[in-house]
Design a protein around this motif. Structure first.
Motif, PDB file in Angstrom:
ATOM      1  N   ASP A   1       0.759  -1.291  -0.038  1.00  0.00           N
ATOM      2  CA  ASP A   1       0.082   0.035  -0.041  1.00  0.00           C
ATOM      3  C   ASP A   1       1.103   1.208  -0.121  1.00  0.00           C
ATOM      4  OD1 ASP A   1       0.837  -0.157   2.658  1.00  0.00           O
ATOM      5  OD2 ASP A   1      -1.264  -0.513   3.338  1.00  0.00           O
ATOM      6  N   PHE A   2       2.002   1.263   0.655  1.00  0.00           N
ATOM      7  CA  PHE A   2       2.820   2.518   0.628  1.00  0.00           C
ATOM      8  C   PHE A   2       3.354   2.532  -0.930  1.00  0.00           C
ATOM      9  CE2 PHE A   2       5.892   5.562   2.424  1.00  0.00           C
ATOM     10  CZ  PHE A   2       5.135   6.515   2.840  1.00  0.00           C
ATOM     11  N   ALA A   3       3.838   1.750  -1.611  1.00  0.00           N
ATOM     12  CA  ALA A   3       4.139   1.713  -2.914  1.00  0.00           C
ATOM     13  C   ALA A   3       3.024   2.592  -3.616  1.00  0.00           C
ATOM     14  CB  ALA A   3       4.313   0.478  -3.572  1.00  0.00           C
ATOM     15  N   GLN A   4       1.847   2.230  -3.443  1.00  0.00           N
ATOM     16  CA  GLN A   4       0.748   2.902  -4.022  1.00  0.00           C
ATOM     17  C   GLN A   4       0.521   4.218  -3.560  1.00  0.00           C
ATOM     18  OE1 GLN A   4      -2.807   0.203  -2.984  1.00  0.00           O
ATOM     19  NE2 GLN A   4      -1.727  -1.522  -4.311  1.00  0.00           N
ATOM     20  N   ALA A   5       0.877   4.629  -2.498  1.00  0.00           N
ATOM     21  CA  ALA A   5       0.816   5.965  -1.815  1.00  0.00           C
ATOM     22  C   ALA A   5       1.799   6.772  -2.339  1.00  0.00           C
ATOM     23  CB  ALA A   5       0.865   5.788  -0.270  1.00  0.00           C
ATOM     24  N   TYR A   6       2.979   6.267  -2.433  1.00  0.00           N
ATOM     25  CA  TYR A   6       4.213   7.015  -3.142  1.00  0.00           C
ATOM     26  C   TYR A   6       3.673   7.478  -4.519  1.00  0.00           C
ATOM     27  CZ  TYR A   6       8.110   6.930  -6.435  1.00  0.00           C
ATOM     28  OH  TYR A   6       8.927   7.333  -7.462  1.00  0.00           O
ATOM     29  N   VAL A   7       3.086   6.759  -5.595  1.00  0.00           N
ATOM     30  CA  VAL A   7       2.568   7.047  -6.798  1.00  0.00           C
ATOM     31  C   VAL A   7       1.751   8.221  -6.692  1.00  0.00           C
ATOM     32  CG1 VAL A   7       1.153   6.163  -8.845  1.00  0.00           C
ATOM     33  CG2 VAL A   7       2.839   4.795  -7.813  1.00  0.00           C
ATOM     34  N   LEU A   8       0.734   8.129  -5.774  1.00  0.00           N
ATOM     35  CA  LEU A   8      -0.186   9.057  -5.844  1.00  0.00           C
ATOM     36  C   LEU A   8       0.626  10.474  -5.051  1.00  0.00           C
ATOM     37  CD1 LEU A   8      -3.468   7.632  -4.281  1.00  0.00           C
ATOM     38  CD2 LEU A   8      -3.077   8.347  -6.502  1.00  0.00           C
ATOM     39  N   ALA A   9       1.379  10.365  -4.172  1.00  0.00           N
ATOM     40  CA  ALA A   9       2.100  11.699  -3.556  1.00  0.00           C
ATOM     41  C   ALA A   9       3.106  12.235  -4.686  1.00  0.00           C
ATOM     42  CB  ALA A   9       2.999  11.186  -2.582  1.00  0.00           C
TER      43      ALA A   9
ATOM     44  N   GLU B   1       8.942  -0.339   0.826  1.00  0.00           N
ATOM     45  CA  GLU B   1       7.861  -0.380  -0.431  1.00  0.00           C
ATOM     46  C   GLU B   1       8.106   0.736  -1.425  1.00  0.00           C
ATOM     47  OE1 GLU B   1       4.486  -2.878   1.909  1.00  0.00           O
ATOM     48  OE2 GLU B   1       4.085  -0.846   1.132  1.00  0.00           O
ATOM     49  N   ALA B   2       8.018   1.798  -0.724  1.00  0.00           N
ATOM     50  CA  ALA B   2       8.193   3.241  -1.550  1.00  0.00           C
ATOM     51  C   ALA B   2       9.495   3.073  -2.424  1.00  0.00           C
ATOM     52  CB  ALA B   2       7.979   4.209  -0.840  1.00  0.00           C
ATOM     53  N   LEU B   3      10.508   2.587  -1.757  1.00  0.00           N
ATOM     54  CA  LEU B   3      11.850   2.764  -2.549  1.00  0.00           C
ATOM     55  C   LEU B   3      11.894   1.680  -3.526  1.00  0.00           C
ATOM     56  CD1 LEU B   3      14.151   3.572   0.741  1.00  0.00           C
ATOM     57  CD2 LEU B   3      13.541   4.845  -0.976  1.00  0.00           C
ATOM     58  N   ASN B   4      11.239   0.583  -3.306  1.00  0.00           N
ATOM     59  CA  ASN B   4      11.326  -0.533  -4.319  1.00  0.00           C
ATOM     60  C   ASN B   4      10.778  -0.296  -5.513  1.00  0.00           C
ATOM     61  OD1 ASN B   4      11.569  -3.207  -5.495  1.00  0.00           O
ATOM     62  ND2 ASN B   4       9.266  -3.472  -5.168  1.00  0.00           N
ATOM     63  N   ALA B   5       9.305   0.827  -5.105  1.00  0.00           N
ATOM     64  CA  ALA B   5       8.726   1.247  -6.283  1.00  0.00           C
ATOM     65  C   ALA B   5       9.329   2.249  -7.126  1.00  0.00           C
ATOM     66  CB  ALA B   5       7.303   1.884  -5.746  1.00  0.00           C
ATOM     67  N   ALA B   6      10.283   2.988  -6.474  1.00  0.00           N
ATOM     68  CA  ALA B   6      11.042   4.135  -6.939  1.00  0.00           C
ATOM     69  C   ALA B   6      11.935   3.365  -7.951  1.00  0.00           C
ATOM     70  CB  ALA B   6      11.879   4.955  -5.994  1.00  0.00           C
ATOM     71  N   THR B   7      12.576   2.091  -7.388  1.00  0.00           N
ATOM     72  CA  THR B   7      13.668   1.520  -8.163  1.00  0.00           C
ATOM     73  C   THR B   7      12.934   1.066  -9.234  1.00  0.00           C
ATOM     74  OG1 THR B   7      14.817   1.025  -6.019  1.00  0.00           O
ATOM     75  CG2 THR B   7      15.166  -0.421  -8.025  1.00  0.00           C
ATOM     76  N   GLN B   8      11.777   0.280  -9.267  1.00  0.00           N
ATOM     77  CA  GLN B   8      11.161  -0.364 -10.448  1.00  0.00           C
ATOM     78  C   GLN B   8      10.723   0.390 -11.589  1.00  0.00           C
ATOM     79  OE1 GLN B   8      11.568  -3.527 -10.878  1.00  0.00           O
ATOM     80  NE2 GLN B   8      12.265  -3.859  -8.597  1.00  0.00           N
ATOM     81  N   ILE B   9      10.586   1.720 -11.311  1.00  0.00           N
ATOM     82  CA  ILE B   9      10.028   2.805 -12.253  1.00  0.00           C
ATOM     83  C   ILE B   9      11.082   3.640 -12.845  1.00  0.00           C
ATOM     84  CG2 ILE B   9       7.700   2.317 -11.721  1.00  0.00           C
ATOM     85  CD1 ILE B   9       7.576   5.160 -10.257  1.00  0.00           C
ATOM     86  N   GLY B  10      12.245   3.404 -12.293  1.00  0.00           N
ATOM     87  CA  GLY B  10      13.472   4.007 -12.854  1.00  0.00           C
ATOM     88  C   GLY B  10      13.608   4.038 -14.479  1.00  0.00           C
ATOM     89  N   ASP B  11      14.022   4.849 -15.006  1.00  0.00           N
ATOM     90  CA  ASP B  11      14.080   5.043 -16.660  1.00  0.00           C
ATOM     91  C   ASP B  11      14.903   3.783 -17.095  1.00  0.00           C
ATOM     92  OD1 ASP B  11      12.419   6.896 -17.462  1.00  0.00           O
ATOM     93  OD2 ASP B  11      14.257   8.300 -17.050  1.00  0.00           O
ATOM     94  N   ASP B  12      16.155   3.520 -16.336  1.00  0.00           N
ATOM     95  CA  ASP B  12      16.875   2.235 -16.742  1.00  0.00           C
ATOM     96  C   ASP B  12      16.271   1.062 -16.630  1.00  0.00           C
ATOM     97  OD1 ASP B  12      16.960   3.125 -14.022  1.00  0.00           O
ATOM     98  OD2 ASP B  12      19.236   2.440 -13.710  1.00  0.00           O
ATOM     99  N   ALA B  13      15.820   0.842 -15.395  1.00  0.00           N
ATOM    100  CA  ALA B  13      14.687  -0.494 -15.159  1.00  0.00           C
ATOM    101  C   ALA B  13      13.801  -0.721 -16.120  1.00  0.00           C
ATOM    102  CB  ALA B  13      14.255  -0.389 -13.780  1.00  0.00           C
TER     103      ALA B  13
END
Length: 311
Positions: free
Chosen positions: A182-190, A254-266
């Motif tokens: 849920d905090f990965a999802q919250a990061y997207v909205l934030a 969870e938020a840091l993993n989401a940021a990692t997975q949606i990096g341009d290089d990833a």
């Protein structure tokens, strides 16, 4: 994230089940979208000279350091997000009542938490925070930026000050990007709300005005800085959310993993098998983690100056 039982925002339009017309190709120069990527391709966000936008952002932080409220100056100058001159659009289908499923309750609560945090930040500068509206849609939607499909991913439209999301993106975030929680999802909205803050303080309007004189390389480089600042602003929100005791074990990861997975290089490795750094326009996984963390640890807007610090 401990979100149940907390205030839910009423600034939501539920367009689900209210078809809004045929989807058309994306790319609207007058009213740009700013979004979380879903395919690695970024919609352009504005216009101009690299030095001009840097000067604007330098001025913003210098005024802050001198105790002058740049938000007040923007109001006095007629600034803010009123820069958009948008051609008339076909009237949208009326929104229906907001559904009461758990995911809808969750995003309404996260939106309320962003409102509370940014209310506090703006009030500290003697200003009111103009709250964005969150639009929930399915498949496709018409905004002041034109039509968009769910494949676009969540986006912010500065022309109408709305955040748009097809909640099915959260399933894609978990399955395709391997970023569940849920905090990965919250990061997207934030992050998208962070673009709204940029719009209000003048960062997005300046970028939009000046993009036309930028080379593609300059535009991509500036887009990365814009996106990383939105990540940092999301981190600022996370900082105050943590102070309220709302985070649980593993939420930050969870938020840091989401940021990692949606990096341009990833994303490029996942979709095409190789990386083209000159095409980056959101930032690498490491950059996105770094700037979210910076905002999360400090909770200070001035620490989110991506324009005058190495990224």
């Amino acid at each position: 994230m401990r979100w149940r039982g907390r205030r839910q925002s009423g600034n939501i339009q539920d367009m689900r089940g209210r078809g809004s017309g045929r989807s058309i190709p994306i790319g609207f120069p007058r009213s740009p979208r700013v979004r979380i990527p879903s395919t690695g391709r970024m919609i352009r966000t504005g216009g101009g000279s690299l030095s001009g936008i840097v000067m604007m952002v330098v001025l913003f932080f210098v005024l802050k350091a001198c105790g002058i409220d740049p938000l007040l100056l923007l109001d006095q100058a007629g600034g803010g997000a009123s820069y958009d001159r948008i051609a008339p659009q076909t009237q949208r289908a009326p929104a229906g009542p907001v559904r009461n499923d758990e995911t809808t309750q969750f995003v309404a609560t996260v939106l309320a938490e962003t409102e509370d945090v940014w209310d506090g930040v703006f009030q500290a500068n003697g200003k009111n925070y103009p709250k964005p509206t969150l639009v929930l849609f399915e498949d496709q939607v018409r905004s002041a930026c034109g039509f968009a499909s769910a494949a676009t991913g969540p986006f912010y439209c500065p022309g109408d000050r709305r955040v748009y999301i097809d909640l099915g993106f959260f399933d894609q975030l978990a399955r395709r990007f391997e970023a569940s929680g849920d905090f990965a999802q919250a990061y997207v909205l934030a992050h998208e709300v962070g673009h709204h803050v940029q719009n209000v303080i003048g960062v997005l309007p300046e970028f939009n005005r000046m993009r036309g004189r930028m080379s593609q390389a300059e535009e991509n480089a500036m887009s990365v800085r814009v996106e990383l600042q939105a990540d940092c602003f999301a981190g600022v929100w996370g900082h105050f959310t943590a102070q309220k005791g709302l985070l649980e074990a593993g939420d930050l990861q969870e938020a840091l993993n989401a940021a990692t997975q949606i990096g341009d290089d990833a994303i490029q490795r996942r979709t095409q098998g190789y990386v083209v750094p000159e095409s980056f326009n959101h930032g690498t996984s490491e950059q996105r983690r770094t700037w979210f963390t910076r905002g999360f640890e400090s909770g200070r807007l001035e620490d989110c100056d991506t324009f005058n610090n190495p990224v």
